[in-house]
Design an enzyme around this catalytic site. Structure first.
Site, mmCIF file in Angstrom:
data_model
loop_
_atom_site.group_PDB
_atom_site.id
_atom_site.type_symbol
_atom_site.label_atom_id
_atom_site.label_comp_id
_atom_site.label_asym_id
_atom_site.label_seq_id
_atom_site.Cartn_x
_atom_site.Cartn_y
_atom_site.Cartn_z
ATOM 1 N NE ARG A 183 -10.455 -5.306 0.013
ATOM 2 C CZ ARG A 183 -9.695 -4.321 0.500
ATOM 3 N NH1 ARG A 183 -10.262 -3.294 1.091
ATOM 4 N NH2 ARG A 183 -8.382 -4.327 0.346
ATOM 5 C CG ASP B 280 -13.662 6.206 -1.146
ATOM 6 O OD1 ASP B 280 -13.737 6.031 0.097
ATOM 7 O OD2 ASP B 280 -12.575 6.113 -1.768
ATOM 8 C CB CYS C 75 -14.047 1.064 -0.373
ATOM 9 S SG CYS C 75 -13.366 2.708 -0.109
ATOM 10 C CD GLN D 175 -13.029 -1.807 -1.304
ATOM 11 O OE1 GLN D 175 -12.210 -1.769 -0.407
ATOM 12 N NE2 GLN D 175 -14.236 -2.326 -1.146
ATOM 13 N NE ARG E 153 -3.910 0.524 1.874
ATOM 14 C CZ ARG E 153 -5.142 0.583 2.377
ATOM 15 N NH1 ARG E 153 -5.397 1.340 3.437
ATOM 16 N NH2 ARG E 153 -6.140 -0.080 1.834
ATOM 17 C CG HIS F 213 -8.263 0.118 -3.125
ATOM 18 N ND1 HIS F 213 -7.495 -0.977 -2.813
ATOM 19 C CD2 HIS F 213 -8.979 0.391 -1.993
ATOM 20 C CE1 HIS F 213 -7.725 -1.333 -1.558
ATOM 21 N NE2 HIS F 213 -8.622 -0.534 -1.045
#
Ligand code: CP
Ligand code: NVA
Length: 304
Positions: free
Chosen positions: A290, A223, A262, A136, A106, A133
């Site tokens: 996830r 988001d 998310c 996700q 990340r 991402h």
């Protein structure tokens, strides 16, 4: 069960067939787990995770996912690594490749991931960069398929910031022939390159009007207005009140539309509690998925 690509950095590197297989396999692993457990498909395999930014879901789901498949994950904050003292990403990649079967990172700068992937002999997974991402989105499309029973022909409305998650969702839509309508304030649109690439496979509408975008939507997504890499404290004000997903706006989507986010979410900012905690919200399935979808990904990348 193997991806052609060594790495998963954006989603653009995988085919429509591979994406569908990943989603179906995620659903299978979830059912298997709930019935008693998964097979140790990654026995004695290791995942090394590097975090330049905080995480709850990504970190825990990868770590537990490896455990449930018989392997092990180790977690490194980049501050604890020699990276923080100037060791190059190239040398870090070569070193880690000698120890581990897969690297998940990340990062801020997406180019850092590209370098990591280029110099690593083992698969590299993007656990979120400033631009994408993809993990996700695997979980998101798994969740949509579970809830709607299909993907093809659906419409997704993205309301708010055209950010990293939005970019990956656009790639996802192109992989499953889902239409997407994105409503953002001027200057907050998703990547032009991603949009034009995705338009080769599906319809991507970009607008400044959330009411227009949400019309006929099967899935409504938002988001945070302030991603980890955004440092302007006044940013959120540019989105409110127009781009907040509230009950009034949700009424303009299809009656049976689902709401996704998310997480982490800021109630009262990008979404109201009436929506995220309401009957149309599937955010807890989405968060749980996830785990299942990343396990599928790990098997596809490591278990050659
Ligand atoms: N959605 C997501 O990636 O959450 P974390 O930042 O908690 O990992
Ligand atoms: N867009 C958000 C997603 C967090 C999971 C961020 O980059 O901070």
């Amino acid at each position: 069960m193997k991806l052609k690509s060594k790495n998963l950095l954006t989603l653009s590197e995988i085919s429509k067939k591979e994406f569908s297989e990943l989603i179906d396999y995620s659903i299978k692993l979830k059912k298997e787990l709930k019935k008693g457990g998964n097979k140790p498909l990654l026995k004695n395999k290791t995942l090394t995770m590097i975090f330049q930014k905080p995480s709850t879901r990504t970190r825990v789901s990868f770590e537990i996912g490896m455990f449930q498949l018989g392997g092990k994950a180790i977690n490194l904050s980049s501050n604890d690594m020699q990276l923080s003292r100037g060791e190059s990403i190239e040398d870090t990649a070569r070193t880690l490749s000698g120890y581990t079967d897969c690297i998940m990172a990340r990062v801020y700068d997406h180019e850092m991931l590209e370098k990591l992937a280029e110099h690593s002999n083992v698969p590299v997974i993007n656990g979120l960069s400033d631009s994408f991402h993809p993990c996700q989105i695997l979980a998101d499309f798994m969740t949509i398929k579970e809830n709607k029973g299909k993907l093809k022909g659906l419409k997704i409305a993205w309301i708010g910031d055209g950010n990293n998650v939005c970019n990956s969702m656009i790639y996802g839509c192109a992989l499953v022939d889902v239409k997407m309508s994105v409503a953002t304030p001027k200057g907050f649109e998703p990547s032009k390159d991603v949009v034009s690439e995705a338009r080769k496979s599906t319809e991507i509408e970009i607008t400044t009007d959330p009411k227009e975008a949400i019309k006929n939507a099967d899935v409504v997504v938002t988001d945070t207005f302030s991603s980890i890499h955004n440092r302007d404290p006044k940013r959120t004000k540019k989105f409110l009140p127009k781009y907040q997903v509230n009950s009034e706006l949700m009424k303009l989507a299809k009656k049976n539309a689902i709401f996704m986010h998310c997480l982490p979410a800021k109630r009262g900012s990008e979404v109201t509690s009436s929506v995220i905690d309401g009957p149309q919200s599937v955010v807890w399935d989405e968060a749980e998925n996830r785990l299942h979808s990343q396990k599928a990904l790990l098997v596809f990348l490591i278990n050659a």
